[in-house]
Design a protein around this motif. Structure first.
Motif, short mmCIF file in Angstrom:
data_model
loop_
_atom_site.label_atom_id
_atom_site.label_comp_id
_atom_site.label_asym_id
_atom_site.label_seq_id
_atom_site.Cartn_x
_atom_site.Cartn_y
_atom_site.Cartn_z
N VAL A 285 0.19 10.34 18.20
CA VAL A 285 -0.64 10.12 19.39
C VAL A 285 -2.11 9.89 19.07
CG1 VAL A 285 0.89 11.35 20.95
CG2 VAL A 285 -0.94 12.59 19.82
N SER A 286 -2.61 10.50 17.97
CA SER A 286 -4.05 10.41 17.73
C SER A 286 -4.41 9.55 16.52
CB SER A 286 -4.63 11.81 17.54
OG SER A 286 -4.36 12.60 18.67
N VAL A 287 -3.91 9.94 15.34
CA VAL A 287 -4.32 9.24 14.12
C VAL A 287 -3.99 7.76 14.20
CG1 VAL A 287 -3.95 9.09 11.63
CG2 VAL A 287 -4.08 11.32 12.72
N ALA A 288 -2.80 7.43 14.75
CA ALA A 288 -2.39 6.03 14.85
C ALA A 288 -3.42 5.22 15.64
CB ALA A 288 -1.01 5.93 15.47
N SER A 289 -3.91 5.80 16.75
CA SER A 289 -4.90 5.09 17.57
C SER A 289 -6.21 4.94 16.82
CB SER A 289 -5.15 5.85 18.87
OG SER A 289 -3.95 6.01 19.56
N TRP A 290 -6.62 6.01 16.12
CA TRP A 290 -7.88 5.93 15.38
C TRP A 290 -7.79 4.87 14.29
CZ3 TRP A 290 -7.81 11.94 14.64
CH2 TRP A 290 -8.07 12.54 15.88
N VAL A 291 -6.70 4.89 13.54
CA VAL A 291 -6.55 3.92 12.46
C VAL A 291 -6.56 2.50 13.02
CG1 VAL A 291 -4.94 3.02 10.74
CG2 VAL A 291 -5.36 5.46 10.87
N GLN A 292 -5.90 2.31 14.16
CA GLN A 292 -5.87 0.98 14.74
C GLN A 292 -7.25 0.55 15.24
OE1 GLN A 292 -3.19 0.35 18.06
NE2 GLN A 292 -2.51 -1.56 17.14
N ASP A 293 -7.98 1.52 15.82
CA ASP A 293 -9.33 1.20 16.28
C ASP A 293 -10.23 0.80 15.13
OD1 ASP A 293 -8.62 1.67 18.82
OD2 ASP A 293 -9.48 3.67 18.96
N ILE A 294 -10.11 1.52 14.01
CA ILE A 294 -11.01 1.28 12.88
C ILE A 294 -10.64 0.00 12.13
CG2 ILE A 294 -11.77 2.19 10.64
CD1 ILE A 294 -11.34 5.00 11.86
N THR A 295 -9.35 -0.15 11.82
CA THR A 295 -8.96 -1.27 10.96
C THR A 295 -8.48 -2.49 11.74
OG1 THR A 295 -6.72 -0.43 10.78
CG2 THR A 295 -8.27 0.29 9.11
N GLY A 296 -8.10 -2.30 12.99
CA GLY A 296 -7.60 -3.42 13.77
C GLY A 296 -6.27 -3.96 13.30
N VAL A 297 -5.43 -3.09 12.70
CA VAL A 297 -4.13 -3.56 12.24
C VAL A 297 -3.24 -3.88 13.43
CG1 VAL A 297 -4.08 -2.44 10.00
CG2 VAL A 297 -3.42 -1.15 12.01
N PRO A 298 -2.34 -4.87 13.28
CA PRO A 298 -1.50 -5.25 14.41
C PRO A 298 -0.44 -4.20 14.76
CG PRO A 298 -0.92 -6.50 12.46
CD PRO A 298 -2.17 -5.76 12.13
N TYR A 299 0.04 -3.47 13.76
CA TYR A 299 1.10 -2.51 14.05
C TYR A 299 0.50 -1.12 14.15
CZ TYR A 299 3.24 -6.53 11.98
OH TYR A 299 3.57 -7.81 11.67
N ARG A 300 0.77 -0.49 15.26
CA ARG A 300 0.16 0.80 15.50
C ARG A 300 0.63 1.84 14.48
NH1 ARG A 300 0.96 5.15 18.54
NH2 ARG A 300 -1.02 6.12 19.08
N LEU A 301 1.93 1.84 14.23
CA LEU A 301 2.46 2.79 13.26
C LEU A 301 2.75 2.05 11.98
CD1 LEU A 301 4.86 4.64 15.67
CD2 LEU A 301 2.77 5.54 14.69
N ASN A 302 2.16 2.48 10.89
CA ASN A 302 2.34 1.78 9.62
C ASN A 302 2.27 2.76 8.47
OD1 ASN A 302 -0.45 2.28 9.17
ND2 ASN A 302 -0.89 0.59 10.56
N ALA A 303 2.36 2.22 7.27
CA ALA A 303 2.41 3.08 6.08
C ALA A 303 1.14 3.91 5.93
CB ALA A 303 2.63 2.23 4.84
N ILE A 304 -0.01 3.36 6.37
CA ILE A 304 -1.26 4.11 6.25
C ILE A 304 -1.20 5.36 7.11
CG2 ILE A 304 -3.69 4.08 6.92
CD1 ILE A 304 -3.69 2.53 4.57
N VAL A 305 -0.81 5.18 8.37
CA VAL A 305 -0.74 6.34 9.28
C VAL A 305 0.25 7.36 8.73
CG1 VAL A 305 -0.18 7.07 11.61
CG2 VAL A 305 -1.35 4.91 11.25
N GLY A 306 1.42 6.86 8.27
CA GLY A 306 2.40 7.77 7.69
C GLY A 306 1.84 8.49 6.48
N GLY A 307 1.12 7.73 5.63
CA GLY A 307 0.54 8.34 4.43
C GLY A 307 -0.49 9.40 4.77
N ILE A 308 -1.31 9.14 5.79
CA ILE A 308 -2.29 10.14 6.21
C ILE A 308 -1.56 11.40 6.68
CG2 ILE A 308 -4.04 10.67 7.94
CD1 ILE A 308 -4.93 7.77 7.80
#
Lengths: 302, 398
Positions: free
Chosen positions: B230-253
């Motif tokens: 709910v939170s980190v995925a949105s932050w990561v998307q806001d910062i990096t602008g990646v197209p997929y909300r859930l990705n390896a970066i979010v999972g890795g974090i």
């Protein structure tokens, strides 16, 4: 003893400043992440944790109402798990401290097994629960007694799986407590003519009750939050009643949160419920772990 | 160690008690064996030849499931209390329907929930494995003739379909990707925080920070997963602008949050176990506190710190709930960290609840479990036998 850094040239002093700063930043970042996470949960779900939320059944496909069956299911689960796991863990710890010759291959194998067990991914315990407890034990019990309730996921098999999973936690804590009992006490007891078992039961164990308690609390904290290991060993996402027998399925706080946040028909609507469930689950494990840490640090000081 | 009990008088009761304790202690060893034997036993159906009967069975279930899904599509059967199995993720129900609307290359799961796009919804949102299949048509044709081994090491994971494919390559890539990210974030943070607590912090700060980080170890992984979802995925998307909300970066974090407390506490133990004499000698030679910490104590504790990182890796690749909830769960064979990934553990976790017991798919999931078990066993053996003996040798001269 403290050597003044001012005797160093400026670049080195700067380097030292950054060396300390970077370690400080890391520590602050980790603590910040923890506080941020808890703060986030509190801000979003704090007002939804009410008495009604804790004591009501979920309504309308889990989109309204409370979490009572999940709370009760989790409690029953960890109670049964403690009953199954703590005696085994305590006995193993007694063996390791009181009986084992430290260099014998058996003692080393037990120690290696305990460490390995601690590192096995929890999902593998879940598969073990399906393969061993449900298919093998349950299947054979059903075949032998003509019942049909053991060959399926249930509260019993889930707690047995979690008991195996939390075994290392119990063993390590109890062992630490047993080692903290002064050797003098054991020798005094033996000198008075007590046998080995009498010494263990009447002298060593009473003196390490807090350690056994710590181990149990830590195990309960671990078990209460564990979802992966019980995913297919008896947890269910919806239940109208509380389980009335150990062979029934049950609801679980962590699994409830997982289902609400990923499979709910209306995730947006249940978001407050999700945050509130998170808070309850986190609060539960937090309190348990905090208690264990406090007891343990007190034990270590003594 | 001298045994204080050596001279005690023995009797039958004592002996029985002692041997029963010994027997209970051996349970830990037995359990390790049982885990291997029984997880492997369920997987062994793959090699015993009855998989031929099981495969059509699983397809049949897939069809019945999909019809029930289409007839009651307004009322998702996820919340049907009478249903026997907990529905974790329903690939059977999903694969046919998404096959109909499945425009190849268009990732459906992004727009899965238009009303609330940043919330991940696997009941509609998981990437259907057949997207991958559609893009690699020749695999579909080849699928019939592939032997199990060839199938197992192919690059398509599509367990439900006309020709089920169990290529573990995308799962291994996903696991490696998320684990690497988790370690790259978690290991430095954990080690540096341990260094701070062990050498730089004032005692009262240490008393707060250390149990604080240990509390993070007690966070249920489903809670960390939810936080990422709910939170980190949105932050990561806001910062990096990646197209997929859930990705390896979010999972890795998310996984790094599980790794940090492990690395921290083991590294801290190792750092504190370095003899005080080393520190005093270094200080006496005129080096400063930070030089001592970074150049004497850290190298001296290197085997222990290495063990900490190894155990952190073990935790990261075996973690299930965080991986299911935060990685996007798409079995893609891509190394890009900004694309969704799916780990081995998450695959077991999300598909095991739906699979027909005894089918080929079931066997493959258990085989993945054997893989995880063997890997974690190996990691632990390395830490135990190699790292610890080196550490002891270094300081005790044994």
């Amino acid at each position: 003893m403290q050597f003044s850094a001012s005797t160093l040239p400026l670049p080195k002093r700067l380097l030292g400043f950054f060396a300390v700063l970077i370690a400080l930043t890391a520590a602050v970042a980790v603590v910040g992440i923890i506080l941020g996470m808890v703060g986030n949960f509190l801000a979003n779900g704090g007002t939804h944790v009410t008495w009604e939320f804790l004591t009501e059944f979920p309504r309308n496909s889990n989109t309204e109402g409370g979490i009572w069956p999940a709370l009760a299911g989790t409690t029953l689960l960890v109670m049964l798990m403690t009953l199954l796991g703590v005696p085994v863990g305590t006995a193993t710890a007694i063996y390791l401290t009181e009986f084992a010759k430290q260099d014998s291959w058996f003692a080393r194998s037990v120690r290696f097994a305990v460490n390995t067990l601690a590192g096995v991914p929890s999902i593998v315990f879940g598969l073990f629960g399906v393969g061993f407890f449900i298919q093998f034990m349950g299947g054979n019990i059903d075949a032998a007694f003509g019942t049909s309730s053991f060959g399926d996921g249930s509260l019993l098999w889930s707690s047995a799986t979690l008991a195996v999973l939390t075994l290392p936690v119990v063993i390590v804590s109890v062992e630490e407590a047993l080692r903290a009992v002064p050797r003098d006490l054991r020798e005094a007891s033996l000198a008075l003519g007590a046998t080995r078992m009498q010494t263990i039961i009447k002298v060593v164990l009473p003196n390490s009750v807090t350690g056994i308690l710590t181990g149990s609390i830590l195990a309960v904290g671990r078990g209460a939050g564990e979802v992966a290991a019980i995913l297919f060993v008896g947890v269910t996402y919806s239940s109208e009643v509380l389980p009335s027998a150990v062979t029934e399925k049950f609801m679980h706080l962590g699994y409830h949160l997982f289902v609400l946040s990923t499979q709910s028909p209306d995730v947006e609507k249940t978001l407050p419920l999700q945050f509130a469930t998170t808070l309850v689950l986190l609060g539960l494990t937090f309190l348990l772990n905090l208690t264990a840490i406090l007891i343990r640090s007190r034990l270590r000081k003594r | 160690m001298n045994n204080p009990f050596r001279t005690t008088r023995r009797n039958i009761g004592e002996l029985i008690a002692e041997w029963s304790i010994r027997a209970v202690a051996s349970l830990s060893i037995i359990v390790i064996f049982l885990i291997f034997v029984f997880v492997f036993r369920e997987a062994s159906t793959l090699f015993l030849g009855d998989s031929d009967e099981a495969t059509p069975q699983s397809t049949q279930v897939a069809q019945t499931d999909s019809t029930s899904q289409t007839t009651s599509s307004s009322e998702p059967d996820v919340y049907n209390p009478e249903a026997e199995e907990p529905e974790v993720y329903n690939p059977e129900a999903e694969a046919p329907s998404s096959g109909e609307e499945g425009a190849p290359g268009e990732f459906i799961y992004i727009a899965a929930n238009p009303a609330y796009p940043h919330i991940y919804n696997p009941s509609t949102g998981l990437i259907p494995p057949d997207i991958d299949a559609a893009s690699t048509e020749e695999d579909v044709v080849l699928g019939d003739t592939l032997s199990f081994t060839e199938n197992f090491f192919s690059s398509t994971w599509q367990p439900v379909g006309e020709v089920p494919k169990f290529g573990i390559v995308p799962l291994l890539i996903g696991t490696a990707k998320t684990t690497l990210i988790a370690i790259l974030i978690g290991a430095p943070l954990g080690i540096l925080a341990a260094l701070f607590v062990a050498f730089f912090a004032k005692p009262w700060i240490r008393e707060i920070v250390k149990p604080g980080i240990e509390l993070l170890a007690g966070f249920p992984s489903v809670v960390i997963g939810f936080f990422c979802l709910v939170s980190v995925a949105s932050w990561v998307q806001d910062i990096t602008g990646v197209p997929y909300r859930l990705n390896a970066i979010v999972g890795g974090i998310g996984l790094s949050l599980a790794v940090i407390p492990i690395v921290f506490s083991i590294a801290e133990d190792a750092l504190s176990a370095v003899p005080k004499t080393l520190r005093e000698a270094s200080l006496a030679l005129g080096s400063t506190e930070w030089q001592t910490a970074y150049r004497v104590m850290l190298p001296a504790a290197a085997p222990g710190v290495f063990a900490a990182v190894l155990l952190g890796i073990g935790r990261a690749f075996g973690e299930t709930m965080i991986a299911i909830m935060a990685t996007g769960n798409a079995p893609l064979s891509t190394f890009s960290p900004f694309e969704p990934a799916r780990t081995v553990a998450a695959t077991i976790g999300s598909e095991m609840g739906e699979v027909v017991w005894g089918s080929e798919h079931y066997g493959v999931l258990f085989l993945l479990g054997v893989l995880l078990f063997v890997f974690s066993f190996g990691l632990n053996a390395i830490t135990e036998l190699y790292v610890k003996t080196r550490f002891i040798k270094r300081f005790q001269g044994k």
